[in-house]
Design a protein around this motif. Structure first.
Motif, PDB file in Angstrom:
ATOM      1  N   SER A  34       0.809  -1.209   0.000  1.00  9.93           N
ATOM      2  CA  SER A  34       0.000   0.000   0.000  1.00  9.93           C
ATOM      3  C   SER A  34       0.845   1.263   0.000  1.00  9.93           C
ATOM      4  CB  SER A  34      -0.936   0.003   1.222  1.00  9.93           C
ATOM      5  OG  SER A  34      -1.885  -1.030   1.123  1.00  9.93           O
ATOM      6  N   GLY A  75      -2.225  -1.133   3.765  1.00 11.72           N
ATOM      7  CA  GLY A  75      -2.837   0.077   4.308  1.00 11.72           C
ATOM      8  C   GLY A  75      -4.158   0.381   3.632  1.00 11.72           C
ATOM      9  N   GLU A  76      -4.572   1.658   3.732  1.00 14.71           N
ATOM     10  CA  GLU A  76      -5.899   2.032   3.242  1.00 14.71           C
ATOM     11  C   GLU A  76      -5.908   2.560   1.816  1.00 14.71           C
ATOM     12  OE1 GLU A  76      -4.410   3.347   5.884  1.00 14.71           O
ATOM     13  OE2 GLU A  76      -5.501   2.662   7.664  1.00 14.71           O
ATOM     14  N   ILE A 118      -8.800   2.056  -0.822  1.00  9.34           N
ATOM     15  CA  ILE A 118      -9.877   1.353  -0.119  1.00  9.34           C
ATOM     16  C   ILE A 118     -11.238   1.702  -0.710  1.00  9.34           C
ATOM     17  CG2 ILE A 118     -10.330   3.077   1.714  1.00  9.34           C
ATOM     18  CD1 ILE A 118     -10.447   0.642   3.668  1.00  9.34           C
ATOM     19  N   SER A 158     -12.591  -2.597   1.442  1.00  9.46           N
ATOM     20  CA  SER A 158     -12.126  -2.921   2.789  1.00  9.46           C
ATOM     21  C   SER A 158     -10.635  -3.230   2.763  1.00  9.46           C
ATOM     22  CB  SER A 158     -12.881  -4.134   3.339  1.00  9.46           C
ATOM     23  OG  SER A 158     -12.518  -5.312   2.629  1.00  9.46           O
ATOM     24  N   LYS A 159      -9.999  -3.153   3.941  1.00  3.95           N
ATOM     25  CA  LYS A 159      -8.580  -3.523   4.029  1.00  3.95           C
ATOM     26  C   LYS A 159      -8.389  -5.015   3.763  1.00  3.95           C
ATOM     27  CE  LYS A 159      -5.591  -1.827   6.891  1.00  3.95           C
ATOM     28  NZ  LYS A 159      -4.860  -1.357   8.071  1.00  3.95           N
ATOM     29  N   ILE A 184      -8.047  -5.258   0.180  1.00  2.03           N
ATOM     30  CA  ILE A 184      -6.729  -4.759  -0.227  1.00  2.03           C
ATOM     31  C   ILE A 184      -5.689  -5.849   0.014  1.00  2.03           C
ATOM     32  CG2 ILE A 184      -4.906  -3.083   0.314  1.00  2.03           C
ATOM     33  CD1 ILE A 184      -7.152  -1.079   0.975  1.00  2.03           C
ATOM     34  N   SER A 238      -2.168   8.672   1.498  1.00  3.30           N
ATOM     35  CA  SER A 238      -3.156   7.763   2.060  1.00  3.30           C
ATOM     36  C   SER A 238      -3.135   8.012   3.562  1.00  3.30           C
ATOM     37  CB  SER A 238      -2.786   6.306   1.756  1.00  3.30           C
ATOM     38  OG  SER A 238      -1.593   5.954   2.433  1.00  3.30           O
ATOM     39  N   LEU A 268     -10.828   6.875  -1.151  1.00  4.10           N
ATOM     40  CA  LEU A 268     -11.106   6.262   0.150  1.00  4.10           C
ATOM     41  C   LEU A 268     -12.565   5.829   0.292  1.00  4.10           C
ATOM     42  CD1 LEU A 268      -9.013   8.594   2.502  1.00  4.10           C
ATOM     43  CD2 LEU A 268      -8.407   6.338   1.610  1.00  4.10           C
ATOM     44  N   LYS A 305     -15.693   5.673   3.391  1.00  8.32           N
ATOM     45  CA  LYS A 305     -15.032   5.985   4.661  1.00  8.32           C
ATOM     46  C   LYS A 305     -14.116   7.206   4.549  1.00  8.32           C
ATOM     47  CE  LYS A 305     -14.008   2.896   7.648  1.00  8.32           C
ATOM     48  NZ  LYS A 305     -13.345   1.828   8.421  1.00  8.32           N
ATOM     49  N   SER A 306     -14.234   7.937   3.449  1.00  8.84           N
ATOM     50  CA  SER A 306     -13.361   9.082   3.223  1.00  8.84           C
ATOM     51  C   SER A 306     -13.450  10.104   4.348  1.00  8.84           C
ATOM     52  CB  SER A 306     -13.711   9.749   1.888  1.00  8.84           C
ATOM     53  OG  SER A 306     -12.900  10.886   1.670  1.00  8.84           O
ATOM     54  N   TYR A 356     -11.637   8.882   7.535  1.00  5.43           N
ATOM     55  CA  TYR A 356     -10.173   8.930   7.485  1.00  5.43           C
ATOM     56  C   TYR A 356      -9.657  10.372   7.544  1.00  5.43           C
ATOM     57  CZ  TYR A 356      -9.943   3.943   6.454  1.00  5.43           C
ATOM     58  OH  TYR A 356     -10.037   2.566   6.517  1.00  5.43           O
TER      59      TYR A 356
END
Length: 477
Positions: free
Chosen positions: A119, A196-197, A200, A205-206, A209, A348, A378, A381-382, A385
């Protein structure tokens, strides 16, 4: 690319000759008429925002020996602007043809393939690996961000008989994409920097990823080697995938095959640490990059070099002489004692947190100004974060926060909710970078450390460019 006859390419891509000499030799491929040089074979690739067929005449005018097309072949044949000696090859899909040709061409060479994904940090890790190993082996590496379904084939077409190693970065924007890239380059050594995110919003989801990145590990043959981050939260999941493979680990917090301890900053110019290798050998290392995250990148590269039998002296020399990449945690003097930490290549949540922590470490008792742009891709969930980054800014006691873009406004609001006062927080739209640069003239003073960080699309480096233009004007008043 070593000389090949057009007829060999036609067979490899299942193409049809519209006209031209099939015994003509080609040694270079181009997909961009702007950078094409005489003698290139032009592939008219169709992308989301461009169509290479619109530039075929221009390519011929610049000296292309021929063109590979997937539409309007008969029209081109009748075009009087095009020299009758030019080669025209028709295929069903020009991108697939480029990929098929690159796979055919790659089969001519026997290289050890070192593939890197993750990531964060994959580009820097790839560059460090290539820098260390180039002292011992002739090698080819992917350039810049040539890490996708176009960049990888173009890289393969640069191979020649002298190359012993191929060092490739592999990126992805969805499930299945890294698996597709391994069809071009089958990894002998697979490196996962971290999970990582980043992206995403595209994968949801992670866990997804992780699934996407781990496609690289799943493509390893039984004698393949995996190099993985012992400190990453997905370490055990990763280990399960490669349980029947040879595995080397790197880390700082947990016991690993390749470890760093006693890490400290060296006068804003780099880091010093003790490198410890599995057999108990240790060496004091100076590494001219800033940030704990870059120590992880150095350890991953060291693990690869160790596996490849590189002497410790060469590993140390390679780490010590590595040059920082543009827009990757570059510390520079601006003017009047102001220092810029330019980490604007991409962003990120994980990389922004790392950048903020590096700012704190490097600036020490000086004022700290963070200029943060949106973190993109993102998804739903932007907001969450961006709020987390605002909380991080407040927690780290950043002196001044300046944000750019809609996500930046969320960072700003979150920081104020966590205690930053109004007069220390400023927000600008993406198209207000000139106004931001002018604001910096009144905000900054000698000794300040300023971090620039945002996703690539935000082009945060433009702020520095605008500021450099405005500053001389202000100085002469």
């Amino acid at each position: 690319m070593e000389n090949c006859k057009i007829r060999e390419l036609i067979k490899a891509v299942s193409g049809k000759v519209i006209r031209g000499d099939q015994d003509c030799l080609i040694s270079k491929i181009s997909i961009d008429s702007r950078t094409l040089i005489p003698g290139d074979l032009f592939f008219a690739i169709i992308g989301p925002n461009f169509d290479g067929h619109d530039f075929i005449v221009e390519a011929f005018e610049k000296g292309a020996v021929g063109a590979v097309v997937c539409k309007d072949a008969s029209t081109l044949q009748q075009n009087e602007q095009i020299d009758k000696n030019k080669i025209i090859i028709e295929v069903k899909n020009t991108l697939f043809a480029l990929q098929d040709w690159s796979k055919h061409y790659k089969d001519k060479f026997n290289t050890v393939n070192i593939c890197v994904t993750g990531s964060n940090g994959k580009t820097t890790t790839k560059e460090i690996i290539a820098h260390i190993l180039s002292q011992k082996f002739p090698l080819l590496k992917t350039s810049g961000n040539y890490n996708n379904e176009i960049g990888i084939p173009l890289t393969l077409l640069q191979l020649n008989k002298s190359h012993k190693l191929l060092v490739a970065e592999m990126g992805m924007r969805g499930l299945g994409e890294i698996n597709a890239l391994t069809n071009f380059i089958a990894p002998d050594l697979a490196v996962i920097t971290n999970i990582g995110e980043a992206h995403i919003g595209l994968l949801g989801s992670k866990d997804n990823i992780f699934k996407a990145k781990s496609e690289l590990l799943q493509s390893l043959e039984k004698d393949g080697i995996a190099i993985i981050n012992r400190d990453d939260p997905y370490f055990l999941n990763t280990l399960e995938i490669v349980k029947n493979k040879k595995v080397y680990t790197f880390g700082i917090e947990n016991k690993s095959d390749i470890m760093a301890c006693n890490i400290r900053l060296v006068s804003n110019k780099g880091m010093r640490f003790t490198l410890v290798i599995q057999n108990g050998i240790s060496r004091e290392i100076y590494f001219p990059l800033l940030g704990r995250h870059n120590i992880y990148n150095a350890l991953a590269a060291t693990a690869v070099a160790f596996v490849m039998g590189t002497e410790l002296d060469l590993i140390e020399r390679g780490l010590m002489s590595f040059k920082q990449l543009d827009l990757h945690m570059q510390l520079s003097n601006f003017c009047q004692g102001i220092k810029i930490l330019n980490d604007s290549y991409n962003a990120s949540p994980l990389s922004v947190e790392s950048a903020l922590e590096t700012l704190i470490e490097v600036a020490q008792n000086n004022r700290k100004i963070a200029i943060l742009g949106d973190m993109l891709e993102l998804g739903e969930k932007s907001d969450f974060y961006h709020q987390e980054i605002g909380e991080k800014v407040a927690k780290l006691s950043i002196d001044i926060l300046i944000t750019v873009g809609s996500g930046g406004k969320i960072i700003a609001q979150s920081s104020k909710e966590k205690g930053m006062t109004e007069e220390r927080v400023f927000s600008f739209e993406k198209n207000e970078k000139i106004n931001l640069a002018k604001k910096l003239l009144s905000l900054t003073k000698s000794g300040d450390f300023i971090l620039l960080k945002g996703s690539r699309e935000m082009k945060m480096e433009e702020i520095l460019e605008f500021w450099q233009r405005e500053h001389p004007k202000n100085s002469t008043n």
